[in-house]
Design a protein around this motif. Structure first.
Motif, PDB file in Angstrom:
ATOM      1  N   GLY A 297      -7.058  -6.441  30.300  1.00 27.09           N
ATOM      2  CA  GLY A 297      -7.667  -6.608  28.997  1.00 27.09           C
ATOM      3  C   GLY A 297      -7.252  -5.581  27.984  1.00 27.09           C
ATOM      4  N   ILE A 298      -6.183  -4.867  28.227  1.00 20.55           N
ATOM      5  CA  ILE A 298      -5.653  -3.901  27.267  1.00 20.55           C
ATOM      6  C   ILE A 298      -4.252  -4.357  26.879  1.00 20.55           C
ATOM      7  CG2 ILE A 298      -5.044  -1.501  26.854  1.00 20.55           C
ATOM      8  CD1 ILE A 298      -6.901  -0.806  29.227  1.00 20.55           C
ATOM      9  N   THR A 299      -4.039  -4.531  25.601  1.00 26.05           N
ATOM     10  CA  THR A 299      -2.726  -4.952  25.133  1.00 26.05           C
ATOM     11  C   THR A 299      -2.140  -3.874  24.238  1.00 26.05           C
ATOM     12  OG1 THR A 299      -3.710  -6.164  23.282  1.00 26.05           O
ATOM     13  CG2 THR A 299      -3.266  -7.402  25.285  1.00 26.05           C
ATOM     14  N   GLN A 300      -0.868  -3.640  24.424  1.00 25.45           N
ATOM     15  CA  GLN A 300      -0.135  -2.702  23.584  1.00 25.45           C
ATOM     16  C   GLN A 300       1.053  -3.436  22.988  1.00 25.45           C
ATOM     17  OE1 GLN A 300      -0.401   0.946  26.672  1.00 25.45           O
ATOM     18  NE2 GLN A 300       0.573   1.449  24.731  1.00 25.45           N
ATOM     19  N   SER A 301       1.278  -3.182  21.728  1.00 23.91           N
ATOM     20  CA  SER A 301       2.434  -3.806  21.088  1.00 23.91           C
ATOM     21  C   SER A 301       3.042  -2.856  20.070  1.00 23.91           C
ATOM     22  CB  SER A 301       2.013  -5.120  20.413  1.00 23.91           C
ATOM     23  OG  SER A 301       1.049  -4.881  19.399  1.00 23.91           O
ATOM     24  N   PRO A 302       4.356  -2.957  19.883  1.00 25.27           N
ATOM     25  CA  PRO A 302       5.275  -3.788  20.657  1.00 25.27           C
ATOM     26  C   PRO A 302       5.595  -3.151  22.009  1.00 25.27           C
ATOM     27  CG  PRO A 302       6.496  -2.497  19.063  1.00 25.27           C
ATOM     28  CD  PRO A 302       5.046  -2.186  18.831  1.00 25.27           C
ATOM     29  N   LYS A 303       6.304  -3.825  22.857  1.00 23.11           N
ATOM     30  CA  LYS A 303       6.703  -3.269  24.149  1.00 23.11           C
ATOM     31  C   LYS A 303       7.812  -2.249  23.955  1.00 23.11           C
ATOM     32  CE  LYS A 303       8.140  -4.624  28.795  1.00 23.11           C
ATOM     33  NZ  LYS A 303       7.048  -3.895  29.459  1.00 23.11           N
ATOM     34  N   TYR A 304       8.746  -2.566  23.045  1.00 22.14           N
ATOM     35  CA  TYR A 304       9.835  -1.650  22.711  1.00 22.14           C
ATOM     36  C   TYR A 304       9.842  -1.449  21.196  1.00 22.14           C
ATOM     37  CZ  TYR A 304      11.566  -2.820  27.365  1.00 22.14           C
ATOM     38  OH  TYR A 304      11.673  -3.010  28.710  1.00 22.14           O
ATOM     39  N   LEU A 305      10.075  -0.235  20.782  1.00 23.47           N
ATOM     40  CA  LEU A 305      10.060   0.090  19.362  1.00 23.47           C
ATOM     41  C   LEU A 305      11.171   1.092  19.077  1.00 23.47           C
ATOM     42  CD1 LEU A 305       8.587  -0.265  16.661  1.00 23.47           C
ATOM     43  CD2 LEU A 305       7.033   1.572  17.353  1.00 23.47           C
ATOM     44  N   PHE A 306      11.919   0.792  18.024  1.00 26.23           N
ATOM     45  CA  PHE A 306      13.001   1.681  17.633  1.00 26.23           C
ATOM     46  C   PHE A 306      12.705   2.215  16.240  1.00 26.23           C
ATOM     47  CE2 PHE A 306      15.729   0.778  21.170  1.00 26.23           C
ATOM     48  CZ  PHE A 306      15.315  -0.471  21.575  1.00 26.23           C
ATOM     49  N   ARG A 307      12.943   3.487  16.072  1.00 22.20           N
ATOM     50  CA  ARG A 307      12.600   4.135  14.818  1.00 22.20           C
ATOM     51  C   ARG A 307      13.756   4.995  14.361  1.00 22.20           C
ATOM     52  NH1 ARG A 307       8.429   9.158  14.148  1.00 22.20           N
ATOM     53  NH2 ARG A 307      10.377  10.325  13.931  1.00 22.20           N
ATOM     54  N   LYS A 308      13.992   4.971  13.078  1.00 20.10           N
ATOM     55  CA  LYS A 308      14.967   5.882  12.515  1.00 20.10           C
ATOM     56  C   LYS A 308      14.295   7.214  12.254  1.00 20.10           C
ATOM     57  CE  LYS A 308      17.743   2.357  10.175  1.00 20.10           C
ATOM     58  NZ  LYS A 308      18.246   1.891   8.851  1.00 20.10           N
ATOM     59  N   GLU A 309      15.049   8.258  12.299  1.00 19.65           N
ATOM     60  CA  GLU A 309      14.491   9.586  12.012  1.00 19.65           C
ATOM     61  C   GLU A 309      13.880   9.594  10.619  1.00 19.65           C
ATOM     62  OE1 GLU A 309      17.558  12.343  14.613  1.00 19.65           O
ATOM     63  OE2 GLU A 309      16.793  13.036  12.698  1.00 19.65           O
ATOM     64  N   GLY A 310      12.732  10.221  10.490  1.00 16.76           N
ATOM     65  CA  GLY A 310      12.068  10.313   9.199  1.00 16.76           C
ATOM     66  C   GLY A 310      11.092   9.201   8.904  1.00 16.76           C
TER      67      GLY A 310
ATOM     68  N   CYS B 285      -2.938  -0.656  20.032  1.00 15.07           N
ATOM     69  CA  CYS B 285      -3.667  -0.762  21.295  1.00 15.07           C
ATOM     70  C   CYS B 285      -4.971  -1.501  21.031  1.00 15.07           C
ATOM     71  CB  CYS B 285      -3.963   0.612  21.892  1.00 15.07           C
ATOM     72  SG  CYS B 285      -4.888   0.511  23.448  1.00 15.07           S
ATOM     73  N   GLU B 286      -5.160  -2.599  21.746  1.00 12.53           N
ATOM     74  CA  GLU B 286      -6.365  -3.416  21.614  1.00 12.53           C
ATOM     75  C   GLU B 286      -6.961  -3.645  22.998  1.00 12.53           C
ATOM     76  OE1 GLU B 286      -7.472  -4.850  18.636  1.00 12.53           O
ATOM     77  OE2 GLU B 286      -5.876  -3.860  17.490  1.00 12.53           O
ATOM     78  N   GLN B 287      -8.304  -3.627  23.075  1.00 14.91           N
ATOM     79  CA  GLN B 287      -8.969  -3.860  24.363  1.00 14.91           C
ATOM     80  C   GLN B 287     -10.144  -4.810  24.198  1.00 14.91           C
ATOM     81  OE1 GLN B 287     -12.187  -2.249  25.510  1.00 14.91           O
ATOM     82  NE2 GLN B 287     -12.531  -0.682  23.931  1.00 14.91           N
ATOM     83  N   ASN B 288     -10.349  -5.629  25.218  1.00 19.36           N
ATOM     84  CA  ASN B 288     -11.494  -6.552  25.212  1.00 19.36           C
ATOM     85  C   ASN B 288     -12.436  -6.258  26.370  1.00 19.36           C
ATOM     86  OD1 ASN B 288     -10.128  -7.510  27.431  1.00 19.36           O
ATOM     87  ND2 ASN B 288      -9.671  -9.522  26.576  1.00 19.36           N
TER      88      ASN B 288
ATOM     89  N   PHE C 272      -8.411   2.799  32.586  1.00 19.28           N
ATOM     90  CA  PHE C 272      -7.592   1.609  32.717  1.00 19.28           C
ATOM     91  C   PHE C 272      -6.468   1.691  31.690  1.00 19.28           C
ATOM     92  CE2 PHE C 272     -10.409  -0.827  35.454  1.00 19.28           C
ATOM     93  CZ  PHE C 272     -11.612  -0.168  35.270  1.00 19.28           C
ATOM     94  N   PHE C 273      -5.263   1.376  32.126  1.00 16.48           N
ATOM     95  CA  PHE C 273      -4.108   1.560  31.267  1.00 16.48           C
ATOM     96  C   PHE C 273      -3.531   0.237  30.770  1.00 16.48           C
ATOM     97  CE2 PHE C 273      -3.124   6.045  31.418  1.00 16.48           C
ATOM     98  CZ  PHE C 273      -3.871   6.478  32.501  1.00 16.48           C
ATOM     99  N   GLY C 274      -2.978   0.295  29.558  1.00 18.80           N
ATOM    100  CA  GLY C 274      -2.215  -0.821  29.038  1.00 18.80           C
ATOM    101  C   GLY C 274      -0.803  -0.783  29.581  1.00 18.80           C
TER     102      GLY C 274
END
Lengths: 114, 114
Positions: free
Chosen positions: B3-16, B23-26, B104-106
């Motif tokens: 019941g714990i969702t995290q999004s996105p699974k993969y995330l790419f970020r530029k510097e700066g 994170c959402e939980q029910n 409990f972990f996502g």
């Protein structure tokens, strides 16, 4: 993606053998302990817990042993299977509810040989 | 992942750039936590919240910010002030009234800075 298991100690066992994973904890006042299993790229999953008023607790194919004298916790896995391959780490805490926070160990990688 | 969702699974970020991890939980759990996990290291606590509209710094809060406007949601913003943000980020929840300290972990979000 890079595995969290990199650079961790590794325990290699033959499929079907028993595995023993050890953890030394730091806080002598800790009164609740948890073992987690983390597969690659996933979040940790609860395996088994134990309170400090016990020295042994059994689950399905797993047993946790607590030695408070030497601040040592162990996880025994019977008849290790390939699906048991993962990173295992212990967590300790003192107190319950809002007044407590878990402290996590670094983990050990369990590798099961077919 | 219970019941714990995290999004996105993969995330790419530029510097700066700032980025926000969801994170959402029910599970109707009171407490929510954000951890950072790096290869070969244990989980390190970034921020936690035990009640709506309140949160506390963990061990490595610098360069991060959070909000807890709803019980179900605890987003984490990684700001440009975080100098080494590439890591696996885990959200966890805990039922403070349950008498146990199990978290409990996502499934986690892997953030990579390009």
């Amino acid at each position: 993606g890079e595995s969290v298991g990199l650079h961790l100690p590794t325990l290699s066992v033959q499929e079907g053998d028993n595995s023993i994973i050890n953890c030394a904890y730091s806080n002598s006042a800790s009164d609740y302990f948890i073992w987690y299993k983390q597969e690659s790229g996933k979040g940790p999953q609860f395996i088994i817990d134990i309170r400090s008023n016990m020295d042994k607790r059994q689950g399905q194919r797993v047993t946790v042993l607590l030695n408070k004298t030497v601040k040592h916790l162990s996880l025994q896995i019977a008849a290790t299977q390939p699906g048991d391959s993962a990173v295992y780490f212990c967590a300790e805490t003192e107190g319950t509810g809002a007044n407590s926070k878990l402290t996590f160990g670094k983990g050990i990688t369990l590798s099961v040989r077919p | 992942d219970g019941g714990i969702t995290q999004s996105p699974k993969y995330l790419f970020r530029k510097e700066g750039q700032n980025v926000t991890l969801s994170c959402e939980q029910n599970l109707n759990h009171d407490a929510m936590y954000w951890y950072r996990q790096d290869p070969g290291q244990g989980l390190r606590l970034i921020y936690y919240s035990q009640i709506v509209n309140d949160f506390q710094k963990g061990d490595i809060a610098e360069g991060y910010s959070v909000s807890r406007e709803k019980k179900e949601s605890f987003p984490l913003t990684v700001t440009s002030a975080q100098k080494n943000p590439t890591a696996f980020y885990l959200c966890a929840t805990q039922n403070l009234a349950g008498g146990k300290n199990e978290q409990f972990f996502g499934p986690g979000t892997r953030l990579t800075v390009l």
